[in-house]
Design an enzyme around this catalytic site. Structure first.
Site, PDB file in Angstrom:
ATOM      1  N   GLU B 228      40.443  62.748  18.005  1.00 22.31           N
ATOM      2  CA  GLU B 228      40.933  61.499  17.424  1.00 22.31           C
ATOM      3  C   GLU B 228      40.443  60.348  18.291  1.00 22.31           C
ATOM      4  OE1 GLU B 228      44.983  63.078  18.193  1.00 22.31           O
ATOM      5  OE2 GLU B 228      45.508  62.010  16.360  1.00 22.31           O
ATOM      6  N   LYS B 230      40.852  57.245  20.662  1.00 17.43           N
ATOM      7  CA  LYS B 230      41.887  56.821  21.595  1.00 17.43           C
ATOM      8  C   LYS B 230      41.950  55.300  21.574  1.00 17.43           C
ATOM      9  CE  LYS B 230      43.621  57.241  26.264  1.00 17.43           C
ATOM     10  NZ  LYS B 230      44.398  56.031  26.019  1.00 17.43           N
ATOM     11  N   ARG B 235      51.897  53.720  23.800  1.00 14.62           N
ATOM     12  CA  ARG B 235      52.316  55.068  23.427  1.00 14.62           C
ATOM     13  C   ARG B 235      53.815  55.043  23.157  1.00 14.62           C
ATOM     14  NH1 ARG B 235      51.234  60.412  25.473  1.00 14.62           N
ATOM     15  NH2 ARG B 235      52.268  61.848  24.030  1.00 14.62           N
ATOM     16  N   ARG B 250      56.543  55.360  26.620  1.00 13.82           N
ATOM     17  CA  ARG B 250      56.307  56.505  27.479  1.00 13.82           C
ATOM     18  C   ARG B 250      57.060  56.371  28.791  1.00 13.82           C
ATOM     19  NH1 ARG B 250      50.908  57.690  30.339  1.00 13.82           N
ATOM     20  NH2 ARG B 250      52.318  57.853  32.106  1.00 13.82           N
ATOM     21  N   GLU B 278      50.780  55.951  18.590  1.00 11.65           N
ATOM     22  CA  GLU B 278      50.382  54.745  19.298  1.00 11.65           C
ATOM     23  C   GLU B 278      50.844  53.547  18.483  1.00 11.65           C
ATOM     24  OE1 GLU B 278      48.724  55.711  21.976  1.00 11.65           O
ATOM     25  OE2 GLU B 278      48.116  53.805  22.879  1.00 11.65           O
ATOM     26  N   ARG B 395      50.229  68.550  31.961  1.00 12.94           N
ATOM     27  CA  ARG B 395      49.853  69.926  32.209  1.00 12.94           C
ATOM     28  C   ARG B 395      48.414  70.071  31.783  1.00 12.94           C
ATOM     29  NH1 ARG B 395      51.706  75.373  29.478  1.00 12.94           N
ATOM     30  NH2 ARG B 395      50.535  74.338  27.844  1.00 12.94           N
ATOM     31  N   LYS B 401      41.897  63.358  27.514  1.00 14.66           N
ATOM     32  CA  LYS B 401      41.310  62.097  27.054  1.00 14.66           C
ATOM     33  C   LYS B 401      39.862  62.073  27.514  1.00 14.66           C
ATOM     34  CE  LYS B 401      44.082  59.946  30.666  1.00 14.66           C
ATOM     35  NZ  LYS B 401      45.093  58.980  31.004  1.00 14.66           N
TER      36      LYS B 401
END
Ligand SMILES: [Zn+2]
Ligand SMILES: [Zn+2]
Lengths: 346, 528
Positions: B228, B230, B235, B250, B278, B395, B401
């Protein structure tokens, strides 16, 4: 009389015109008076060296075949139109302040000094003078040292906890002075005191001079792993994190320095523990030492010079900054000077 | 305070995660509930209301230490932390170590300071300093000034708390989210009991991504991955439960009131739905630059004019809850399919869109698409493993990204300032300039991106080459050249150069470049 310059500040370092000699010069000169053996004070290449009897063996160890003469603490010597004498600075074994008298005007160069007696080196002895050239490595009020016994107890507790967990205690300390001070102060622990080659060499020299130092043992590839596990290993700061240190097995790292007083520096060094112990005077020590000289003129060098000068001026001193070409034990390079000091030896 | 100060020391002294978690776990087992609750609060960035100004703290500390103001300030500039500077300069107290009060007692004391008149407040602060030892003073000062950072992430704290209480870690992570304060909850209600009312607004712990470093080929078969764009937005999780809606950042900040247009979702999306996505400024079917959204950040409520100028949508890319059911264990492919169904056929006026999939057959084709990111206004691509569940925290492995390389410019350092915290004694904060004719015009500051060794070398250089001092700032000759990377550039009448950079940082020290060959203001303007 008051404005006569007994010493002046030249490209090569501090110079006495009346006696035509330099003190701790950083360029080669015909005649150098040396306060102590650290690399930023005792450089190679001078024509002749004069240092205390107690400082000479380390000087020779580091600089090799030099033309050097020893002098006793307190002994007066005439050099040209100047009378010089050396007085304990309490910084490292053999270290001195240098007193220079010309025509009744007395100037003293402190070299590096600390005011708290450490039980190993000749304790600091204030010298009355008209002008005092003082280091101020830790010339900020945030630097205050706890008594040595307290810090030594902290180190011992860390060593004991490591030994109980089967870890090696690897302590970073300058090879000349700090390393020996630590081994003498820390006392009996749960295991032997082992050393890195750079530390062992200087320790040997000092032990040979009669300084009371505990038994130490050089770490070699053949050193028994079981013996290492409970040991306190003293090494120059540069050795922490090196391939040499990785061979020791599971270690907890510690670092002993005045800079450890600041959390930011402590974290930057990345050691597991930082112990606040310095061979330089703290804020109170600097102020007390300067007051004890009775001097009206103070030249500050090495460290937070502009801040400390302003402080002294606010206290009524005629204070000036002396620029130095090299900043030996400044925070940016706590690991470098001592490494050079010991590894540059023959 | 002693128990908490000892915990602080243990956390601060250790660089090892296991040691930190063990120290926290032991603390959470022993400490009284009120202290445990405050510890959770402090470690998750909450703090008591400030009852004393930092100016008062500085004045009183300097006075007590017998130091002139300027010397205190110079010391602060070197140490880089006010709470620490104060703790370091204060003389030994009358009864250091005589402190018997608990952490929560001390917090009550800090809160009480705000209710006192100035002489009483001063007496209370001096009294505290007199009783506490150095670490205690440092913690006390931090309780007032905020920012007690001990290098423990929310994840680690949650783990330690889970071990100490036996509450499962994911459950606990969820309970600790939201806008609670120690004044509004108890340890019992926050940690140990499930409160359906409070749960209504709670977001799930966000899944965070790492930047691709070793090349995308290492990720394996392209078919396993969803790509997708960015976008540079905010966020957020949007929650629809119990007839209400909640918008979380976030950073776990409740932002519902800042984006009132998202209330429209209530009319079109069923109850018991949680989106991850987003929030973007949006017009004519395309995202607006971040600058548009920026005008709305920092405002608690949004005036009508701004609502019209910078309308937002939620570009949803994940569905964490549907029909009140937690979907996080399901694979991404399944969550996406349900998200697509949910967003399909919504009228244009509804501020909700599905983040479109970027189709690709092989990594080379995707790399070519990524190269077009900047032209589209995107920062790059996101890559997510289709088979992966939604896991909170950072993780490695499932979310990546893949940002485009930043824009860059070669600039000359003209001012340097000591850093803070870990780098308090290195000159790490620089001001950079570019040429405008034969003058160097400052255009940005940057303070990260070099190694410690480089910072040490530059620090030595700055010391030797200081032209002038302005407090903690040193002016230096324009000689050293650095490559400055940044994410965006926009016009700014507030700056002398007329431009402002987004996320500037040092990419490298250009030892090979003389200052004369640094970039010009003209070449920077060409990037606008
Ligand atoms: Zn020295
Ligand atoms: Zn020195």
């Amino acid at each position: 009389m008051g404005d006569m310059a007994v010493l002046s500040f030249t490209e090569a370092g501090i110079w006495c015109e009346a006696g035509d000699f330099h003190i701790d010069p950083w360029r080669p000169v015909p005649r150098a008076l040396i306060t102590h053996g650290h690399a930023d004070h005792a450089r190679p290449g001078h024509g002749a060296y004069l240092a205390t009897h107690a400082a000479l063996p380390v000087l020779r160890h580091r600089l090799g075949d030099i033309r050097a003469e020893g002098i006793a603490y307190g002994e007066a010597r005439q050099i040209g139109g100047a009378t010089v004498s050396f007085h304990p600075a309490g910084h490292v074994p053999g270290s001195a302040q240098i007193r220079v008298e010309v025509g009744g005007e007395v100037w003293v160069v402190s070299g590096d000094y600390k005011t708290e007696p450490d039980g190993l080196c000749e304790p600091f002895d204030p010298v009355r003078c008209h002008a005092f050239i003082s280091e101020c490595t830790f010339g900020l009020p945030v630097f205050r040292w706890a008594p040595q016994a307290e810090v030594a107890a902290e180190i011992r507790a860390w060593w004991q906890a490591n030994a109980a967990a089967g870890r090696v205690s690897l302590l970073g300390a300058y090879a000349l002075g700090k390393a020996q001070r630590l081994m003498a102060a820390v006392g009996d622990g749960p295991g032997p005191i082992l050393t890195h080659g750079a530390v062992e060499a200087v320790t040997d020299v000092l032990r040979g001079q009669g300084y009371a130092l505990p038994a130490t043992e050089l770490v070699t590839p053949g050193t028994d792993k079981a013996r290492l596990a409970g040991a306190l290993v003293i090494a120059p700061p540069a050795a922490l994190g090196s391939a040499w240190a990785r061979r020791l097995g599971t270690v907890s790292t510690g670092f002993a320095s005045g800079w450890m007083r600041m959390r930011g520096v402590r974290r930057r060094r990345g050691a597991d523990r930082g112990f606040v112990m310095s061979d330089h005077a703290d804020w109170d020590g600097l102020n007390a030492a300067i007051a004890a000289t009775g001097a009206e003129r103070v030249f500050v060098t090495h460290g937070y010079t502009s801040v400390f000068r302003r402080w002294l001026e606010s206290r009524g001193y005629d204070a000036q900054v002396v620029a130095t070409e090299f900043e030996g034990e400044s925070v940016e390079t706590p690991a470098r000077e001592p490494a050079a000091a010991t590894e540059a030896g023959p | 305070m002693k128990r908490f100060a000892a915990l602080y020391t243990a956390l601060d002294q250790s660089t090892k995660t296991t040691t930190k978690v063990a120290a926290l776990e032991a603390y959470f087992r022993e400490a009284p509930d009120a202290d445990r609750l405050w510890t959770i609060a402090l470690l998750s960035g909450r703090r008591p209301r400030r009852g004393v100004t930092t100016t008062q703290l500085r004045d009183w500390a300097a006075e007590l230490a017998g130091l002139p103001q300027w010397l205190f300030e110079d010391s602060y500039a070197v140490v880089g932390d006010l709470a620490e500077t104060i703790a370091l300069v204060l003389p030994e107290g009358e009864a250091p170590g005589g402190d018997t009060r608990s952490l929560s007692d001390w917090i009550a004391e800090v809160k009480r300071l705000g209710t006192l008149d100035e002489p009483a407040r001063k007496a209370a602060v001096l009294g505290a300093w007199g009783t506490l030892d150095r670490t205690g003073r440092f913690v006390f000062n931090k309780l007032i000034t905020g920012g007690l950072r001990v290098g423990v992430s929310q994840t680690l704290m949650t783990r330690a708390l889970a071990r100490a209480t036996g509450v499962p870690e994911p459950e606990l992570a969820h309970r600790l989210m939201g806008d609670w304060t120690p004044e509004t909850v108890s340890f019992e209600s926050l940690v140990l009991t499930r409160d359906p009312e409070a749960d209504l607004s709670k977001p799930y712990p966000f899944c965070l991504a790492y930047q691709v470093e070793d090349g995308v080929q290492a990720l394996g078969s392209p078919a396993d991955w969803l790509a997708e764009w960015k976008w540079d937005g905010i966020r957020g999780q949007v929650i629809l439960r119990g007839g209400q809606h909640f918008v979380w950042s976030r950073g776990e900040e409740l932002m519902t009131d800042r984006f009132p247009e998202l209330a429209r979702l209530r009319d079109f999306v069923p109850e018991g739905t949680v989106f991850d996505g987003e929030i973007l400024g949006w017009r004519d079917g395309a995202p607006l630059p971040f600058a548009a959204l920026q005008t709305r950040i920092g405002r608690k409520t949004v005036p009508k004019k701004l609502l019209a100028e910078a309308p937002v949508i939620l570009l949803a890319y994940d569905l964490l809850e549907a029909g009140g059911e937690d979907l996080r264990a399901a694979p991404l492919a399944e969550r996406r399919a349900r998200l697509a169904t949910l967003t399909e056929g919504l009228p244009d006026e509804v501020p909700l869109r599905l983040s479109p999939e970027v189709g690709f057959d092989d990594w080379a084709a995707l790399a070519a698409l990524r190269a077009t990111s900047r032209a589209r206004g995107a920062e790059g691509l996101m890559l997510k493993r289709r088979a992966a569940p939604y896991v909170g925290g950072r993780r490695k492995g499932d979310w990546w990204k893949w940002k485009v390389d930043p824009l860059s410019v070669d600039a000359v350092m003209i001012y340097a300032q000591a850093g803070h915290g870990r780098r308090a004694n290195l000159f790490t904060d620089y001001t950079f300039a570019v040429w405008d004719g034969d003058a160097l015009v400052p255009f940005t500051k940057a303070y990260s991106g070099l190694t410690d060794a480089e910072f040490r070398e530059i620090t030595a250089w700055v010391r030797k080459n200081t032209l002038q001092r302005f407090g903690p700032v040193r002016q230096v000759p324009g000689e050293l050249v650095f490559e400055i990377g940044f994410e965006g550039i926009q016009p700014s009448p507030r700056h002398k150069s007329g431009i402002a950079l987004r996320f500037p940082r040092m990419l490298r020290w250009r030892r090979d470049k003389p200052a004369a060959e640094a970039d010009t203001l003209e070449s920077l303007r060409a990037l606008l």
